[in-house]
Design a protein around this motif. Structure first.
Motif, PDB file in Angstrom:
ATOM      1  N   GLU A 241       1.178  30.615 -29.964  1.00 40.18           N
ATOM      2  CA  GLU A 241      -0.256  30.799 -30.276  1.00 40.18           C
ATOM      3  C   GLU A 241      -0.455  32.193 -30.874  1.00 40.18           C
ATOM      4  OE1 GLU A 241      -2.470  33.011 -28.951  1.00 40.18           O
ATOM      5  OE2 GLU A 241      -4.273  32.182 -29.827  1.00 40.18           O
ATOM      6  N   GLU A 242       0.295  33.177 -30.396  1.00 38.03           N
ATOM      7  CA  GLU A 242      -0.011  34.559 -30.775  1.00 38.03           C
ATOM      8  C   GLU A 242       0.309  34.874 -32.237  1.00 38.03           C
ATOM      9  OE1 GLU A 242      -1.782  36.414 -29.303  1.00 38.03           O
ATOM     10  OE2 GLU A 242      -1.668  36.081 -27.159  1.00 38.03           O
TER      11      GLU A 242
ATOM     12  N   ASP B 207      -4.308  36.390 -20.829  1.00 38.90           N
ATOM     13  CA  ASP B 207      -4.463  35.798 -22.161  1.00 38.90           C
ATOM     14  C   ASP B 207      -3.594  34.540 -22.269  1.00 38.90           C
ATOM     15  OD1 ASP B 207      -3.782  37.095 -25.538  1.00 38.90           O
ATOM     16  OD2 ASP B 207      -4.502  35.160 -24.836  1.00 38.90           O
TER      17      ASP B 207
HETATM   18 MN    MN Z   1      -5.007  33.683 -26.213  1.00 38.82          MN
END
Ligand code: MN
Ligand code: HGY
Ligand code: MN
Length: 409
Positions: free
Chosen positions: A127-128, A93
């Motif tokens: 981003e998370e 991810d």
């Molecule tokens: Mn991602």
């Protein structure tokens, strides 16, 4: 002279090496934004960027941009993603998109190719959104959707500020966010859902990103003795939170379609076996590909929460943590991904992204597209996250050709 060839073994090794940073049982990694683990991951990737001769810039929100010069000056073709993870993170991810971008640059070096336009490989801060909200924070600041001051002021559950944590890990750079405005942006990412695998398709030509609504709900009641307090006298915040969590699932069943709802965090106070909870703080994550339906889901959820709290003699406060409308990617970029997948002899389908991505922010600045590769069992945000090496290689090869197309045009 043969075209540039990606060194797939090097890419797989880089993914495995980065996964060692913040490694957790089961083969995943935990590198929450701006923690020491995130710093270690950043330092490692930046060392790789410099080792392959790229010029690294860090902006004031900690976004990192590695530049590869073109024959001409001007806006670069940018690729990238994020290298921060959730607490139960997998190794692909975000990381895959950044490392594949570096591999593209290595392949061009090996082939002695200088593209017309400069290239840029980026990773964006937080981003998370697992520790600090909103998610996609770094790319949102880069795209002008959040001021630097607002982002710096965001705090985690312990009251630590983004601005201070950036300084602490040495990534509060001097470059003004938004300085590097791309000619185009393309991101390779795992799908993180079951669609490609269930369809038996290798490549996703991503059409856009669904809308995201994140809310923190705090229900306040009265702590009292679990044994002596009659049910008629209780103001049980924990009970209200439980009702809301059940309602969220029922709401998706009523609405059907693309509607999803998640109560991912739920914290009771004082959290003791024999005390009725006087406070429940939970998060509500609502998403839908359709903005009007997402608004309807919010309206119904918030009305239920207010009614349930009132009926229990509790009060409720809501705080919006993130709110992004659905984003459509540039039709030309979707077409390019689809065309290249076919040219590579790969099966391909169009699909929206269920997850948020930095690409949805870059779409505010330039033509943006995403390439998806399948997630085994549709699993992500789980240490068992896995994508077959052959699928990674298929996606990376398309990324290389798409970046070349965009950089030579
Ligand atoms: Mn991602
Ligand atoms: O929540 C998301 O969709 C992303 O992982 N930040
Ligand atoms: Mn994620």
């Amino acid at each position: 002279m043969s075209g540039p060839a990606l060194d797939f073994a090097h890419l797989h090794t880089a993914v495995a090496d980065l996964a060692h940073v913040g490694a957790i049982d089961g083969g995943g990694c935990a590198r929450l934004a701006l923690t020491d683990e995130d710093k270690a991951g950043r330092d490692l990737v930046v060392s790789w960027m410099r080792a392959q001769g790229l010029t690294v810039h860090v902006d004031a929100i900690g976004n990192v941009f590695a530049m590869r010069p073109g024959r001409e000056e001007g806006p670069p073709v940018m690729t990238g993603s994020h290298i921060d993870t959730v607490r139960t993170g997998g190794r692909f991810d975000g990381n895959l998109g950044v490392l594949a971008g570096l591999e593209v640059c290595r392949a061009l070096d090996a082939a002695g190719i200088t593209t017309r336009r400069p290239l840029c490989v980026a990773f964006f801060t937080n981003e998370e959104g697992a520790r600090f909200q909103p998610d996609m924070m770094g790319s949102l600041v880069h795209a002008g959707g959040l001021t630097l001051q607002e982002a710096w002021a965001a705090t985690d559950g312990e009251g630590k500020r983004v601005g201070d944590e950036l300084k602490r890990i040495g990534y509060r750079g001097s470059m003004t966010p938004g300085t590097i405005r791309p000619h185009a942006y393309v991101e390779l990412h795992i799908e993180q859902g079951p669609v490609l695998e269930e369809a038996g398709i290798t490549i996703g030509a991503v059409t856009g990103v669904q809308g995201i609504s994140w809310t923190e709900v705090t229900v306040s009641g009265t702590s009292a003795h679990a044994g002596t307090t009659p049910m008629r006298l209780r103001h049980d915040a924990g009970y209200v939170a439980g009702l809301c969590s059940t309602f969220a699932r029922r709401l998706t069943q009523d609405m059907g379609g693309a509607q999803v709802a998640t109560v991912g965090a739920n914290e009771l106070r004082p959290n003791l076996i024999n005390v009725i909870a006087n406070r429940a703080r939970f998060t509500l994550d609502l998403r839908n590909t359709d903005e009007a339906l997402l608004k309807e889901a919010e309206r119904r959820a918030f009305a239920f929460i207010d009614d349930a709290a009132r009926a229990e003699g509790c009060t409720v406060e809501r705080r919006t943590l993130a709110r992004f409308e659905p984003v459509e990617f540039a039709p030309d970029m979707i077409d390019r991904v689809e065309h290249l997948a076919r040219a590579h002899g790969r099966s391909v389908m169009r699909l929206p992204s269920g997850a948020g991505h930095d690409a949805q922010m870059m779409a505010r600045l330039c033509p943006t597209g995403m390439i998806f590769v399948p997630s085994v069992k549709g699993l992500s945000h789980n240490v068992a996250e896995f994508t077959h090496p052959g699928d990674i290689e298929a996606g990376a090869a398309i990324l290389l050709d798409l970046m070349l197309e965009l950089a030579q045009s």
